[in-house]
Design a protein around this motif. Structure first.
Motif, PDB file in Angstrom:
ATOM      1  N   GLY A  54      30.564  24.804  39.764  1.00 34.42           N
ATOM      2  CA  GLY A  54      30.994  24.983  38.520  1.00 34.42           C
ATOM      3  C   GLY A  54      32.527  24.897  38.440  1.00 34.42           C
ATOM      4  N   GLY A  55      33.201  24.851  39.227  1.00 31.89           N
ATOM      5  CA  GLY A  55      34.813  24.699  39.334  1.00 31.89           C
ATOM      6  C   GLY A  55      35.453  26.047  39.331  1.00 31.89           C
ATOM      7  N   ASP A  56      34.614  27.223  39.334  1.00 30.35           N
ATOM      8  CA  ASP A  56      35.205  28.584  39.510  1.00 30.35           C
ATOM      9  C   ASP A  56      36.033  28.626  40.794  1.00 30.35           C
ATOM     10  N   THR A  57      37.185  29.445  40.895  1.00 36.50           N
ATOM     11  CA  THR A  57      37.871  29.341  42.229  1.00 36.50           C
ATOM     12  C   THR A  57      38.121  31.071  42.177  1.00 36.50           C
ATOM     13  N   ASP A  58      38.172  31.390  43.652  1.00 37.58           N
ATOM     14  CA  ASP A  58      38.645  32.585  44.045  1.00 37.58           C
ATOM     15  C   ASP A  58      39.386  32.353  45.403  1.00 37.58           C
ATOM     16  N   TYR A  59      40.460  33.387  45.151  1.00 35.31           N
ATOM     17  CA  TYR A  59      41.455  33.433  46.172  1.00 35.31           C
ATOM     18  C   TYR A  59      41.673  34.557  46.989  1.00 35.31           C
ATOM     19  N   ALA A  60      42.195  34.741  48.435  1.00 32.64           N
ATOM     20  CA  ALA A  60      42.490  36.142  49.030  1.00 32.64           C
ATOM     21  C   ALA A  60      43.807  36.549  48.195  1.00 32.64           C
ATOM     22  N   ASP A  61      43.860  37.802  48.258  1.00 28.43           N
ATOM     23  CA  ASP A  61      45.029  38.693  47.643  1.00 28.43           C
ATOM     24  C   ASP A  61      46.618  37.992  48.236  1.00 28.43           C
ATOM     25  N   SER A  62      46.198  37.686  49.493  1.00 31.13           N
ATOM     26  CA  SER A  62      47.428  37.346  50.338  1.00 31.13           C
ATOM     27  C   SER A  62      48.108  35.874  49.981  1.00 31.13           C
ATOM     28  N   VAL A  63      47.118  35.051  49.347  1.00 28.32           N
ATOM     29  CA  VAL A  63      47.688  33.778  48.787  1.00 28.32           C
ATOM     30  C   VAL A  63      47.666  33.427  47.342  1.00 28.32           C
ATOM     31  N   LYS A  64      47.310  34.550  46.640  1.00 30.08           N
ATOM     32  CA  LYS A  64      47.244  34.346  45.045  1.00 30.08           C
ATOM     33  C   LYS A  64      48.470  33.887  44.683  1.00 30.08           C
ATOM     34  N   GLY A  65      48.673  33.190  43.596  1.00 31.57           N
ATOM     35  CA  GLY A  65      49.906  32.491  43.153  1.00 31.57           C
ATOM     36  C   GLY A  65      50.548  31.481  43.958  1.00 31.57           C
ATOM     37  N   ARG A  66      50.064  31.351  45.218  1.00 27.96           N
ATOM     38  CA  ARG A  66      50.779  30.218  46.242  1.00 27.96           C
ATOM     39  C   ARG A  66      49.660  29.259  46.493  1.00 27.96           C
ATOM     40  N   ALA A  67      48.553  29.432  46.372  1.00 29.01           N
ATOM     41  CA  ALA A  67      47.468  28.598  46.768  1.00 29.01           C
ATOM     42  C   ALA A  67      46.694  27.901  45.618  1.00 29.01           C
ATOM     43  N   THR A  68      46.310  26.817  45.732  1.00 29.49           N
ATOM     44  CA  THR A  68      45.426  26.141  44.602  1.00 29.49           C
ATOM     45  C   THR A  68      44.553  25.325  45.618  1.00 29.49           C
ATOM     46  N   ILE A  69      43.171  25.558  45.173  1.00 28.03           N
ATOM     47  CA  ILE A  69      41.909  24.849  45.868  1.00 28.03           C
ATOM     48  C   ILE A  69      41.495  23.758  44.727  1.00 28.03           C
ATOM     49  N   MET A  77      36.027  15.122  48.620  1.00 24.03           N
ATOM     50  CA  MET A  77      37.020  16.033  49.399  1.00 24.03           C
ATOM     51  C   MET A  77      37.129  17.376  48.717  1.00 24.03           C
ATOM     52  N   VAL A  78      37.738  18.417  49.537  1.00 20.03           N
ATOM     53  CA  VAL A  78      38.323  19.704  48.870  1.00 20.03           C
ATOM     54  C   VAL A  78      39.739  19.746  49.417  1.00 20.03           C
ATOM     55  N   LEU A  79      40.307  20.018  48.666  1.00 23.87           N
ATOM     56  CA  LEU A  79      41.953  20.145  48.943  1.00 23.87           C
ATOM     57  C   LEU A  79      42.390  21.444  48.694  1.00 23.87           C
ATOM     58  N   LEU A  80      43.232  21.965  49.735  1.00 18.18           N
ATOM     59  CA  LEU A  80      44.048  23.247  49.589  1.00 18.18           C
ATOM     60  C   LEU A  80      45.522  23.038  49.665  1.00 18.18           C
ATOM     61  N   GLU A  81      46.303  23.459  48.598  1.00 21.92           N
ATOM     62  CA  GLU A  81      47.665  23.398  48.579  1.00 21.92           C
ATOM     63  C   GLU A  81      48.239  24.624  48.390  1.00 21.92           C
ATOM     64  N   MET A  82      49.373  24.897  49.549  1.00 22.41           N
ATOM     65  CA  MET A  82      49.722  26.118  49.498  1.00 22.41           C
ATOM     66  C   MET A  82      51.313  25.972  49.395  1.00 22.41           C
ATOM     67  N   ASN A  83      52.172  26.938  48.512  1.00 18.59           N
ATOM     68  CA  ASN A  83      53.272  27.170  48.537  1.00 18.59           C
ATOM     69  C   ASN A  83      54.047  28.067  49.192  1.00 18.59           C
ATOM     70  N   SER A  84      55.279  27.968  49.683  1.00 14.41           N
ATOM     71  CA  SER A  84      56.052  29.098  50.013  1.00 14.41           C
ATOM     72  C   SER A  84      55.388  29.840  51.205  1.00 14.41           C
ATOM     73  N   LEU A  85      54.990  28.838  52.422  1.00 15.15           N
ATOM     74  CA  LEU A  85      54.174  29.646  53.482  1.00 15.15           C
ATOM     75  C   LEU A  85      55.208  30.339  54.190  1.00 15.15           C
ATOM     76  N   LYS A  86      54.251  31.501  54.882  1.00 20.23           N
ATOM     77  CA  LYS A  86      55.039  32.449  55.901  1.00 20.23           C
ATOM     78  C   LYS A  86      54.520  32.380  57.005  1.00 20.23           C
ATOM     79  N   PRO A  87      55.149  33.069  58.062  1.00 20.08           N
ATOM     80  CA  PRO A  87      54.501  33.151  59.432  1.00 20.08           C
ATOM     81  C   PRO A  87      53.134  33.782  59.497  1.00 20.08           C
ATOM     82  N   ASP A  88      52.895  34.635  58.473  1.00 23.61           N
ATOM     83  CA  ASP A  88      51.649  35.165  58.442  1.00 23.61           C
ATOM     84  C   ASP A  88      50.199  34.423  58.099  1.00 23.61           C
TER      85      ASP A  88
END
Length: 123
Positions: A54-69, A77-88
């Protein structure tokens, strides 16, 4: 047989963006949920982001605000875009798909995984 093929991993510099793609062998409408999980060395696999049919999304706390699925229905296809990547964020990223089917009074859940793609964030 369902196949999920990930692409887009590799070596990424700290603070840079990342785009991962997961191509499904059939229509993604066949799945109730699709998502991305990752496993860092010595750690358990964890959910990064998921999207429902239905298009609802859910994110781990560690990537909220940095990731878009998101989904590209035309390309299955399913895409994952992440900004401001960290070593973690380093780890093997897996595409996941879940299908739940009604058969009479019972529900059957099928879960599928891709082979994974390595993401290494260098500091």
């Amino acid at each position: 047989q369902v196949q999920l093929v990930e692409s887009g991993g590799g070596l990424v510099q700290d603070g840079h963006p990342l785009r991962l793609s997961c191509a499904a062998s059939g229509s993604i409408f066949n799945f109730n949920n699709m998502g991305w999980y990752r496993q860092a060395p010595g750690k358990q696999r964890e959910m990064v982001a998921r999207i429902s049919s239905g298009g609802d999304t859910d994110y781990a706390d560690s990537v909220k605000g940095r990731a878009t699925i998101s989904r590209d229905v035309a390309k299955n296809m399913v895409l994952l875009e992440m900004n401001s990547l960290k070593p973690d964020d380093t780890g093997v990223y897996y595409c996941n798909a879940v299908r739940v089917q009604n058969k009479g009074w019972e529900l059957f859940k099928s879960e599928y995984w891709g082979q994974g793609t390595q993401v290494t964030v260098s500091s």
